[in-house]
Design a protein around this motif. Structure first.
Motif, PDB file in Angstrom:
ATOM      1  N   TYR A 173       0.806  -1.231   0.000  1.00 25.35           N
ATOM      2  CA  TYR A 173       0.000   0.000   0.000  1.00 25.35           C
ATOM      3  C   TYR A 173       0.835   1.276   0.000  1.00 25.35           C
ATOM      4  CZ  TYR A 173      -3.824  -3.187   1.008  1.00 25.35           C
ATOM      5  OH  TYR A 173      -4.735  -4.197   0.930  1.00 25.35           O
ATOM      6  N   ALA A 229      -5.647   7.427   4.653  1.00 23.57           N
ATOM      7  CA  ALA A 229      -6.265   6.287   5.349  1.00 23.57           C
ATOM      8  C   ALA A 229      -6.018   4.981   4.604  1.00 23.57           C
ATOM      9  CB  ALA A 229      -7.764   6.528   5.503  1.00 23.57           C
ATOM     10  N   HIS A 250      -3.383   4.708  11.112  1.00 22.55           N
ATOM     11  CA  HIS A 250      -4.674   4.688  10.424  1.00 22.55           C
ATOM     12  C   HIS A 250      -5.821   5.178  11.325  1.00 22.55           C
ATOM     13  CE1 HIS A 250      -8.435   2.393   9.461  1.00 22.55           C
ATOM     14  NE2 HIS A 250      -8.218   2.990   8.314  1.00 22.55           N
ATOM     15  N   ARG A 306      -9.228   7.386  10.299  1.00 23.82           N
ATOM     16  CA  ARG A 306     -10.484   6.672  10.093  1.00 23.82           C
ATOM     17  C   ARG A 306     -11.612   7.279  10.942  1.00 23.82           C
ATOM     18  NH1 ARG A 306     -12.549   2.449   6.631  1.00 23.82           N
ATOM     19  NH2 ARG A 306     -14.532   2.008   7.556  1.00 23.82           N
ATOM     20  N   HIS A 332      -9.578   9.333  -2.660  1.00 26.74           N
ATOM     21  CA  HIS A 332     -11.013   9.046  -2.756  1.00 26.74           C
ATOM     22  C   HIS A 332     -11.534   9.292  -4.175  1.00 26.74           C
ATOM     23  CE1 HIS A 332     -11.548   9.741   1.840  1.00 26.74           C
ATOM     24  NE2 HIS A 332     -10.413   9.156   1.540  1.00 26.74           N
ATOM     25  N   GLY A 362     -13.061   6.267  -5.736  1.00 25.91           N
ATOM     26  CA  GLY A 362     -14.507   6.441  -5.832  1.00 25.91           C
ATOM     27  C   GLY A 362     -15.064   6.332  -7.232  1.00 25.91           C
ATOM     28  N   THR A 414     -14.041   2.307  -9.439  1.00 29.27           N
ATOM     29  CA  THR A 414     -14.703   1.106  -8.907  1.00 29.27           C
ATOM     30  C   THR A 414     -16.216   1.149  -9.155  1.00 29.27           C
ATOM     31  OG1 THR A 414     -14.723   2.304  -6.833  1.00 29.27           O
ATOM     32  CG2 THR A 414     -13.078   0.554  -7.053  1.00 29.27           C
ATOM     33  N   ARG A 433      -1.947  -8.293   4.293  1.00 26.76           N
ATOM     34  CA  ARG A 433      -1.678  -7.836   5.653  1.00 26.76           C
ATOM     35  C   ARG A 433      -0.434  -8.556   6.151  1.00 26.76           C
ATOM     36  NH1 ARG A 433      -5.243  -5.095   3.767  1.00 26.76           N
ATOM     37  NH2 ARG A 433      -7.175  -4.450   4.794  1.00 26.76           N
ATOM     38  N   THR A 476     -16.281  -7.742  -1.076  1.00 30.47           N
ATOM     39  CA  THR A 476     -16.080  -6.737  -2.130  1.00 30.47           C
ATOM     40  C   THR A 476     -15.569  -5.410  -1.591  1.00 30.47           C
ATOM     41  OG1 THR A 476     -17.693  -7.750  -3.558  1.00 30.47           O
ATOM     42  CG2 THR A 476     -17.349  -5.403  -3.880  1.00 30.47           C
ATOM     43  N   ARG A 498     -10.542  -1.595   8.245  1.00 29.02           N
ATOM     44  CA  ARG A 498      -9.981  -1.028   7.014  1.00 29.02           C
ATOM     45  C   ARG A 498     -10.941  -1.200   5.840  1.00 29.02           C
ATOM     46  NH1 ARG A 498      -4.359   0.266   7.830  1.00 29.02           N
ATOM     47  NH2 ARG A 498      -4.818   1.608   6.074  1.00 29.02           N
ATOM     48  N   CYS A 519     -13.914  -0.534   3.155  1.00 25.90           N
ATOM     49  CA  CYS A 519     -14.132   0.673   2.348  1.00 25.90           C
ATOM     50  C   CYS A 519     -14.980   1.706   3.091  1.00 25.90           C
ATOM     51  CB  CYS A 519     -14.850   0.298   1.055  1.00 25.90           C
ATOM     52  SG  CYS A 519     -15.174   1.716   0.016  1.00 25.90           S
ATOM     53  N   TYR A 540      -5.095  -5.806  -9.476  1.00 28.49           N
ATOM     54  CA  TYR A 540      -5.654  -5.490  -8.148  1.00 28.49           C
ATOM     55  C   TYR A 540      -7.060  -4.915  -8.312  1.00 28.49           C
ATOM     56  CZ  TYR A 540      -6.311  -3.141  -3.680  1.00 28.49           C
ATOM     57  OH  TYR A 540      -6.833  -2.700  -2.486  1.00 28.49           O
TER      58      TYR A 540
HETATM   59  C1  HEM Z   1     -18.015  -0.111  -5.846  1.00 32.34           C
HETATM   60  C2  HEM Z   1     -17.244   0.809  -5.297  1.00 32.34           C
HETATM   61  C3  HEM Z   1     -16.090   0.523  -4.372  1.00 32.34           C
HETATM   62  C4  HEM Z   1     -15.443  -0.656  -4.100  1.00 32.34           C
HETATM   63  C5  HEM Z   1     -15.717  -2.039  -4.677  1.00 32.34           C
HETATM   64  C6  HEM Z   1     -14.414  -0.369  -3.115  1.00 32.34           C
HETATM   65  C7  HEM Z   1     -13.569  -1.328  -2.554  1.00 32.34           C
HETATM   66  C8  HEM Z   1     -12.704  -1.091  -1.510  1.00 32.34           C
HETATM   67  C9  HEM Z   1     -11.915  -2.103  -0.852  1.00 32.34           C
HETATM   68  C10 HEM Z   1     -11.891  -3.583  -1.214  1.00 32.34           C
HETATM   69  C11 HEM Z   1     -11.209  -1.501   0.127  1.00 32.34           C
HETATM   70  C12 HEM Z   1     -10.256  -2.192   1.102  1.00 32.34           C
HETATM   71  C13 HEM Z   1      -8.938  -2.429   0.415  1.00 32.34           C
HETATM   72  C14 HEM Z   1      -7.958  -3.220   1.223  1.00 32.34           C
HETATM   73  O1  HEM Z   1      -8.113  -3.425   2.424  1.00 32.34           O
HETATM   74  O2  HEM Z   1      -7.007  -3.650   0.573  1.00 32.34           O
HETATM   75  C15 HEM Z   1     -11.527  -0.095   0.083  1.00 32.34           C
HETATM   76  C16 HEM Z   1     -10.998   0.842   0.936  1.00 32.34           C
HETATM   77  C17 HEM Z   1     -11.236   2.193   0.810  1.00 32.34           C
HETATM   78  N1  HEM Z   1     -12.120   2.796  -0.074  1.00 32.34           N
HETATM   79 FE1  HEM Z   1     -13.341   1.883  -1.394  1.00 32.34          FE
HETATM   80  N2  HEM Z   1     -14.449   0.964  -2.837  1.00 32.34           N
HETATM   81  C18 HEM Z   1     -15.458   1.552  -3.569  1.00 32.34           C
HETATM   82  C19 HEM Z   1     -15.836   2.875  -3.546  1.00 32.34           C
HETATM   83  C20 HEM Z   1     -15.230   3.851  -2.800  1.00 32.34           C
HETATM   84  C21 HEM Z   1     -15.619   5.245  -2.756  1.00 32.34           C
HETATM   85  C22 HEM Z   1     -16.829   5.847  -3.493  1.00 32.34           C
HETATM   86  C23 HEM Z   1     -14.726   5.871  -1.926  1.00 32.34           C
HETATM   87  C24 HEM Z   1     -14.643   7.321  -1.505  1.00 32.34           C
HETATM   88  C25 HEM Z   1     -15.343   8.291  -1.991  1.00 32.34           C
HETATM   89  C26 HEM Z   1     -13.804   4.872  -1.427  1.00 32.34           C
HETATM   90  C27 HEM Z   1     -12.774   5.117  -0.541  1.00 32.34           C
HETATM   91  C28 HEM Z   1     -12.050   4.151   0.109  1.00 32.34           C
HETATM   92  C29 HEM Z   1     -11.087   4.432   1.179  1.00 32.34           C
HETATM   93  C30 HEM Z   1     -10.716   5.822   1.717  1.00 32.34           C
HETATM   94  C31 HEM Z   1     -10.579   3.203   1.621  1.00 32.34           C
HETATM   95  C32 HEM Z   1      -9.568   2.978   2.741  1.00 32.34           C
HETATM   96  C33 HEM Z   1     -10.331   2.794   4.046  1.00 32.34           C
HETATM   97  C34 HEM Z   1      -9.462   2.585   5.262  1.00 32.34           C
HETATM   98  O3  HEM Z   1      -8.416   1.919   5.183  1.00 32.34           O
HETATM   99  O4  HEM Z   1      -9.867   3.086   6.321  1.00 32.34           O
HETATM  100  N3  HEM Z   1     -14.131   3.668  -1.978  1.00 32.34           N
HETATM  101  N4  HEM Z   1     -12.449   0.135  -0.927  1.00 32.34           N
END
Ligand code: HEM
Length: 490
Positions: free
Chosen positions: A94, A105, A114, A118, A272, A276, A279, A353, A426, A432, A434, A474
């Protein structure tokens, strides 16, 4: 010649060293070569075979597989709690998701770095916050802007590239959320800006391999084109942040109020904006593609959405979309989306991890994953991951896993449903997980309801199963990087 000789000697040295000392993971099943070197898995990763290969390895070796002398993959939903809910630190994978040289984050490795980020973000993206009337209004306005593309498709009987359109809508929504309603992008209407910025992101995506998979070398070998595109989007993002004047309803203002510096805020937002839009667009594209391919699913979806528009026969197009709180209650819409996110998870790959110094005794806790007697010790420092691709294709949890079947989310008994939900990764798992999930779900439900409340989708001739092949990275997208669908008003 000299370089090749050094390489051969180096590899021989590694193999010899491993033969003498033995790999700490040698008791874990996996291809013999993975005891000696991580080059094997890196080569498969580079040639875009990793997710499918790991899946095959699990089918061959069971729930725990060695990928290299210091990396394993696990596919046992019972261990999600141990690894993700107990919040093992992230791996160096990461590291390159830092922006402006500042951790955010998503890129934070250690849990203590983190946690404070968060806490602030949690409130920002809570379901209450993202379903506030202002956000709903913002999505409706962007959909009204996008309507002309669907109308054109209908009037001219032509297929349009929905992946590009969904990228634009998702980007306009996510940037409005970050910078305040009037300060987001307008990619739906401003096509030249869209092509410029999404083009820069595409250049960065081309070099997806180096940063995450070779983190210690990345600083030295990242190509010039990548660095230029990144510098451009970094400047664009910072400029958007500064020009926004931080309206009180923007995420940026709330981050600053939560104690983030300007660069910390910019680092979050840059992440983001990428996380955002891509995906969300990819998930919606696979949803629309599948629905267009299966008239029986499309008819059911249309009837449910149209019936929710008010007194109607469930067949006539809606003039006004229902409120989100009503859309959010539609069971078939939820099931179609959930099934899309299962089979076409936009991030299908390993979420790595690091096992803490005390190590982890993995013990399969149900017969499907092995006998309890086959406990294995995974030493501290090992990189351990699970991948949605495999968890979501486990036939003991999702019977006939390659079939797109929304009804499995509606007709399974409560125990089967519990097992399906427990394996669904998903959006990741644990703290951690999403943070943008609620915003993404709202966006996807609104856009799907908007389309099928009015239109019938038909696949364009350019779009085939082959062009929609999920590239093996990824984060995925269709191989053709486009998906053509024609919309008719009926
Ligand atoms: C279908 C839509 C989305 C999918 C499938 C998705 C998927 C994921 C996944 C799998 C993770 C964890 C990754 C890991 O641990 O390796 C993650 C984390 C995150 N996602 Fe998403 N995401 C989506 C939409 C969004 C949107 C719309 C935003 C922000 C506007 C966003 C912001 C973040 C952030 C900031 C993290 C890190 C969270 C943390 O570690 O506290 N994601 N996402």
């Amino acid at each position: 010649m000299f370089a090749a000789a050094i390489l051969v000697l180096g590899l021989a040295g590694i193999v010899g060293f491993r033969l003498l000392t033995g790999s700490p993971l040698s008791k874990i099943p996996g291809p013999a070569i993975t005891t000696f070197t991580d080059v094997w898995i890196l080569i498969h990763t580079y040639f875009e075979r990793r997710n499918r290969l790991i899946h095959k390895l699990h089918q061959e070796y069971g729930p725990l597989v060695r990928l290299s002398p210091h990396e394993v993959s696990l596919s046992d939903p019972n261990s999600i709690k141990q690894i993700y809910v107990n919040n093992y630190d992230k791996s160096q994978f990461y590291f390159l998701f830092d922006n402006y040289g500042v951790t955010n984050a998503f890129s934070a490795i250690e849990r203590q770095v983190h946690a404070p980020k968060r806490r602030v973000m949690h409130q920002l993206y809570s379901k209450t916050a993202v379903t506030a009337p202002g956000v709903e209004q913002c999505i409706r306005e962007r959909l009204a802007r996008a309507a002309r593309y669907f109308e054109e498709s209908h009037k001219e009987s032509k297929a349009i590239d929905i992946l590009q359109l969904f990228r634009s809508i998702a980007m306009d929504v996510v940037t409005a959320f970050q910078f305040g309603g009037d300060h987001g992008t307008d990619f739906i209407r401003n096509v030249s800006e869209r092509d410029l910025i999404l083009g820069k992101y595409s250049v960065q995506a081309q070099f997806w391999f180096i940063g995450p998979y070779l983190p210690s070398l990345a600083k030295y070998i990242l190509p010039k084109a990548f660095v230029e595109a990144l510098t451009f989007t970094d400047a664009w993002n910072l400029d958007n942040l500064r020009r926004s004047g931080l309206p009180p309803d923007s995420a940026a203002k709330k981050l600053i109020d939560g104690g983030f510096s300007e660069l910390e805020t910019a680092s979050e937002i840059a992440d983001h904006v990428v996380a955002g839009h891509e995906t969300t667009a990819v998930a919606l594209t696979y949803l629309c593609w599948h629905v267009a391919k299966h008239p029986e699913i499309q008819d059911k979806l249309k009837s449910e959405i149209r019936a929710a528009c008010g007194p109607s026969d469930g067949k006539s197009p809606c003039s006004v979309l229902p409120a989100f709180k009503d859309l959010d209650k539609l069971p078939y819409l939820a099931a179609v989306l959930q099934e899309t996110l299962r089979l076409y998870a936009p991030i299908p790959a390993s979420e790595p991890r690091v096992v803490p110094p005390s190590g982890y005794w993995y013990s399969p806790s149900s017969s499907e994953y092995g006998s309890k007697a086959s406990s294995v010790f995974i030493p501290g420092g090992t990189v351990i991951s699970m991948q949605p691709w495999t968890l979501h294709r486990d036939p003991s949890v999702f019977p006939d896993p390659e079939t797109f079947d929304p009804d499995r989310w509606l007709k399974s008994d409560s125990e089967a449903l519990h097992r399906m939900n427990r394996s669904f990764m998903t959006f990741g798992a644990g703290i951690r997980m999403c943070v943008g999930m609620n915003l993404a779900m709202e966006d996807m439900k609104f856009i799907t309801a908007f389309i099928f409340s009015k239109y019938t989708a038909k696949l364009g001739a350019e779009t085939t199963d082959d062009s929609m092949y999920m590239i093996d990275r990824y984060s995925t997208r269709p191989k053709a990087n486009a998906c053509y669908v024609e919309f008719a008003e009926r």
